[in-house]
Motif scaffolding. Structure first.
Motif, PDB file in Angstrom:
ATOM      1  N   SER A  52       0.277  10.235  10.831  1.00 19.81           N
ATOM      2  CA  SER A  52      -0.240  11.440  11.820  1.00 19.81           C
ATOM      3  C   SER A  52      -0.614  12.665  11.400  1.00 19.81           C
ATOM      4  CB  SER A  52       1.283  11.788  12.379  1.00 19.81           C
ATOM      5  OG  SER A  52       2.224  12.351  11.439  1.00 19.81           O
ATOM      6  N   CYS A  53      -1.240  13.530  12.571  1.00 27.16           N
ATOM      7  CA  CYS A  53      -1.848  14.739  12.209  1.00 27.16           C
ATOM      8  C   CYS A  53      -1.346  15.662  13.089  1.00 27.16           C
ATOM      9  CB  CYS A  53      -3.335  14.413  12.051  1.00 27.16           C
ATOM     10  SG  CYS A  53      -4.337  16.192  12.043  1.00 27.16           S
ATOM     11  N   GLU A  54      -1.043  16.762  12.678  1.00 26.89           N
ATOM     12  CA  GLU A  54      -0.573  17.746  13.533  1.00 26.89           C
ATOM     13  C   GLU A  54      -1.197  19.147  13.020  1.00 26.89           C
ATOM     14  OE1 GLU A  54       3.719  18.048  12.986  1.00 26.89           O
ATOM     15  OE2 GLU A  54       4.150  15.977  13.506  1.00 26.89           O
ATOM     16  N   GLY A  55      -2.459  19.502  13.777  1.00 27.72           N
ATOM     17  CA  GLY A  55      -3.205  20.603  13.483  1.00 27.72           C
ATOM     18  C   GLY A  55      -3.774  20.159  11.991  1.00 27.72           C
ATOM     19  N   ASN A  56      -3.437  20.972  11.189  1.00 28.96           N
ATOM     20  CA  ASN A  56      -4.010  20.685   9.695  1.00 28.96           C
ATOM     21  C   ASN A  56      -2.950  20.149   8.606  1.00 28.96           C
ATOM     22  OD1 ASN A  56      -2.370  22.893   9.284  1.00 28.96           O
ATOM     23  ND2 ASN A  56      -3.770  24.225   8.275  1.00 28.96           N
ATOM     24  N   ILE A  57      -1.680  19.394   9.199  1.00 29.08           N
ATOM     25  CA  ILE A  57      -0.935  18.977   8.519  1.00 29.08           C
ATOM     26  C   ILE A  57      -0.893  17.091   8.704  1.00 29.08           C
ATOM     27  CG2 ILE A  57       1.606  18.725   8.173  1.00 29.08           C
ATOM     28  CD1 ILE A  57       1.960  21.380   8.918  1.00 29.08           C
ATOM     29  N   ILE A  58      -0.979  16.554   7.692  1.00 19.95           N
ATOM     30  CA  ILE A  58      -0.993  15.550   7.701  1.00 19.95           C
ATOM     31  C   ILE A  58       0.230  14.570   7.030  1.00 19.95           C
ATOM     32  CG2 ILE A  58      -2.106  13.117   6.783  1.00 19.95           C
ATOM     33  CD1 ILE A  58      -3.945  14.597   8.563  1.00 19.95           C
ATOM     34  N   LYS A  59       0.807  13.691   7.834  1.00 19.58           N
ATOM     35  CA  LYS A  59       2.144  13.098   7.541  1.00 19.58           C
ATOM     36  C   LYS A  59       2.202  11.768   7.391  1.00 19.58           C
ATOM     37  CE  LYS A  59       5.223  16.997   9.336  1.00 19.58           C
ATOM     38  NZ  LYS A  59       6.288  16.925  10.258  1.00 19.58           N
ATOM     39  N   VAL A  60       2.789  11.204   6.335  1.00 18.78           N
ATOM     40  CA  VAL A  60       3.287   9.781   6.493  1.00 18.78           C
ATOM     41  C   VAL A  60       4.671   9.536   6.171  1.00 18.78           C
ATOM     42  CG1 VAL A  60       2.682   7.627   4.996  1.00 18.78           C
ATOM     43  CG2 VAL A  60       1.101   9.255   5.068  1.00 18.78           C
ATOM     44  N   ASN A  61       5.181   8.624   7.170  1.00 15.95           N
ATOM     45  CA  ASN A  61       6.717   8.478   6.989  1.00 15.95           C
ATOM     46  C   ASN A  61       7.531   9.735   7.103  1.00 15.95           C
ATOM     47  OD1 ASN A  61       6.410   5.673   6.340  1.00 15.95           O
ATOM     48  ND2 ASN A  61       6.454   6.099   3.972  1.00 15.95           N
ATOM     49  N   GLN A  62       6.764  10.591   8.135  1.00 18.79           N
ATOM     50  CA  GLN A  62       7.103  12.078   8.409  1.00 18.79           C
ATOM     51  C   GLN A  62       7.341  12.909   7.173  1.00 18.79           C
ATOM     52  OE1 GLN A  62       7.765  12.913  11.580  1.00 18.79           O
ATOM     53  NE2 GLN A  62       7.057  10.884  12.111  1.00 18.79           N
ATOM     54  N   GLU A  63       6.607  12.507   6.127  1.00 19.74           N
ATOM     55  CA  GLU A  63       6.572  13.415   4.824  1.00 19.74           C
ATOM     56  C   GLU A  63       5.296  14.088   4.916  1.00 19.74           C
ATOM     57  OE1 GLU A  63       8.951  14.660   2.929  1.00 19.74           O
ATOM     58  OE2 GLU A  63      10.572  13.214   4.047  1.00 19.74           O
ATOM     59  N   LYS A  64       5.088  15.408   4.741  1.00 20.34           N
ATOM     60  CA  LYS A  64       3.655  15.916   4.437  1.00 20.34           C
ATOM     61  C   LYS A  64       3.012  15.709   3.261  1.00 20.34           C
ATOM     62  CE  LYS A  64       1.636  20.405   4.075  1.00 20.34           C
ATOM     63  NZ  LYS A  64       1.880  22.027   4.181  1.00 20.34           N
ATOM     64  N   ILE A  65       1.852  15.178   3.322  1.00 19.20           N
ATOM     65  CA  ILE A  65       0.962  14.719   2.197  1.00 19.20           C
ATOM     66  C   ILE A  65      -0.295  15.864   2.162  1.00 19.20           C
ATOM     67  CG2 ILE A  65       1.867  12.307   2.120  1.00 19.20           C
ATOM     68  CD1 ILE A  65      -0.905  11.644   3.557  1.00 19.20           C
ATOM     69  N   GLU A  66      -0.743  16.019   1.036  1.00 18.54           N
ATOM     70  CA  GLU A  66      -2.184  16.870   0.823  1.00 18.54           C
ATOM     71  C   GLU A  66      -3.010  16.261  -0.035  1.00 18.54           C
ATOM     72  OE1 GLU A  66      -0.211  20.539  -0.449  1.00 18.54           O
ATOM     73  OE2 GLU A  66       0.491  21.144   1.431  1.00 18.54           O
ATOM     74  N   SER A  67      -4.401  16.911   0.227  1.00 20.93           N
ATOM     75  CA  SER A  67      -5.354  16.583  -0.666  1.00 20.93           C
ATOM     76  C   SER A  67      -5.058  16.809  -2.229  1.00 20.93           C
ATOM     77  CB  SER A  67      -6.818  17.117  -0.047  1.00 20.93           C
ATOM     78  OG  SER A  67      -7.865  16.772  -0.908  1.00 20.93           O
ATOM     79  N   ILE A 103       0.865  -1.240   0.177  1.00 23.17           N
ATOM     80  CA  ILE A 103       0.002   0.260   0.017  1.00 23.17           C
ATOM     81  C   ILE A 103       0.900   1.267  -0.029  1.00 23.17           C
ATOM     82  CG2 ILE A 103      -1.810   1.202   1.322  1.00 23.17           C
ATOM     83  CD1 ILE A 103      -2.636  -1.293   2.736  1.00 23.17           C
ATOM     84  N   SER A 104       0.441   2.273  -0.561  1.00 20.08           N
ATOM     85  CA  SER A 104       1.133   3.599  -0.753  1.00 20.08           C
ATOM     86  C   SER A 104       0.205   4.611  -0.616  1.00 20.08           C
ATOM     87  CB  SER A 104       2.183   3.839  -1.912  1.00 20.08           C
ATOM     88  OG  SER A 104       1.301   3.949  -3.025  1.00 20.08           O
ATOM     89  N   ILE A 105       0.447   5.936  -0.002  1.00 17.79           N
ATOM     90  CA  ILE A 105      -0.450   7.047  -0.095  1.00 17.79           C
ATOM     91  C   ILE A 105       0.449   8.146  -0.437  1.00 17.79           C
ATOM     92  CG2 ILE A 105      -1.665   8.485   1.468  1.00 17.79           C
ATOM     93  CD1 ILE A 105      -1.941   6.522   3.581  1.00 17.79           C
ATOM     94  N   ASN A 106      -0.068   8.830  -1.537  1.00 18.15           N
ATOM     95  CA  ASN A 106       0.562   9.796  -2.286  1.00 18.15           C
ATOM     96  C   ASN A 106       2.143   9.362  -2.410  1.00 18.15           C
ATOM     97  OD1 ASN A 106      -2.067  10.963  -1.773  1.00 18.15           O
ATOM     98  ND2 ASN A 106      -0.922  13.016  -1.315  1.00 18.15           N
ATOM     99  N   ASN A 107       2.458   8.342  -2.964  1.00 19.89           N
ATOM    100  CA  ASN A 107       3.621   7.744  -3.303  1.00 19.89           C
ATOM    101  C   ASN A 107       4.552   7.459  -2.072  1.00 19.89           C
ATOM    102  OD1 ASN A 107       3.317   7.796  -6.031  1.00 19.89           O
ATOM    103  ND2 ASN A 107       3.947   9.936  -6.335  1.00 19.89           N
ATOM    104  N   GLN A 108       3.926   7.560  -0.793  1.00 20.98           N
ATOM    105  CA  GLN A 108       4.704   7.226   0.386  1.00 20.98           C
ATOM    106  C   GLN A 108       4.585   5.629   0.716  1.00 20.98           C
ATOM    107  OE1 GLN A 108       6.879   8.620   2.179  1.00 20.98           O
ATOM    108  NE2 GLN A 108       6.893  10.433   0.698  1.00 20.98           N
ATOM    109  N   ARG A 109       5.555   4.815   0.541  1.00 26.02           N
ATOM    110  CA  ARG A 109       5.327   3.348   0.676  1.00 26.02           C
ATOM    111  C   ARG A 109       5.043   3.084   2.131  1.00 26.02           C
ATOM    112  NH1 ARG A 109       7.639  -0.833  -2.457  1.00 26.02           N
ATOM    113  NH2 ARG A 109       7.109  -2.892  -1.353  1.00 26.02           N
TER     114      ARG A 109
END
Length: 228
Positions: free
Chosen positions: A153-168, A139-145
């Motif tokens: 994770s969610c920090e306020g309005n910032i979503i991160k996967v593998n410590q990388e910010k991802i957006e809609s 599985i990957s999300i926005n090219n983050q394996r």
């Protein structure tokens, strides 16, 4: 020591403290000035770009080293059956760890949201769990394996996967039995229907060729040890 001397020493100390406070206040005011703030932001941006260049260079060097290592392995295993078996094992375990690019049949889920918050993180977590329960192998999300240690994770309005910010829009790719993955999400009353009913535009697409890139982060084991 006489009282007079003590009073003089205390007066001098108070004067020094007051001067230090005034200097600190002026320094803070200076930092908040538009000119200095602009200079600070420029320096910070230059520093970020410098570290990004270092990261990109390191990533390129690592890729070159991996290609060289692959050639050495192929040469070593060319006429040796035992080495060839070990090479296949290395490839297999690298695939399991997420260290190789992979492809296969599966599904793609597209999610568009206007506001990022803890609720979106929960939606992503639930979709990932649905896919895993349906037998998704990768599985990957926005090219983050996603690997065993990946966290959304969610920090306020910032979503991160593998410590990388991802957006809609969020694009989730999953490799596995297309029929099972699609059925788990798109069934009547399923999670895709739930999201759409809540105003979150979501679609799931079946595909015979899903491509997922390898995990590019570092895998650290702090407590794991091999039994010998």
């Amino acid at each position: 020591m006489s009282k007079r001397k003590i009073a003089i020493i205390l007066a001098i100390m108070c004067f020094i403290i007051v001067v230090a406070i005034l200097i600190q206040i002026r320094t803070i005011e200076g930092i908040n000035s538009p000119v200095l703030k602009g200079t600070y932001n420029d320096n910070l941006r230059d520093e970020v770009l410098k570290w990004k260049d270092k990261y990109d260079t390191s990533a390129i060097n690592l890729e070159k080293a991996e290609k060289k290592l692959e050639k050495v392995r192929q040469k070593a295993t060319k006429n040796d059956e035992n080495f060839s078996s070990k090479e296949q094992s290395i490839k297999k375990y690298n695939t399991i760890l997420g260290l190789t690019d992979v492809n296969g049949e599966g599904v793609t889920i597209n999610i568009s949201v206007k506001q990022l918050d803890e609720g979106i993180k929960e939606y992503l977590d639930n979709i990932i769990n649905e896919l895993k329960n349906a037998g998704a192998e990768c599985i990957s999300i926005n090219n983050q394996r996603l690997i065993w240690s990946s966290v959304i994770s969610c920090e306020g309005n910032i979503i991160k996967v593998n410590q990388e910010k991802i957006e809609s829009p969020f694009v989730i790719n999953a490799i596995g039995d297309t029929r099972l993955l699609y059925g788990a999400l798109a069934r009547p009353g399923g999670y895709i229907e739930l999201l759409n009913s809540n105003g979150i535009k979501t679609e799931v697409i079946r595909s015979s060729n899903i491509q997922i890139q390898k995990y590019n982060g570092l895998i650290n084991f702090e407590h794991l040890k091999t039994i010998t």
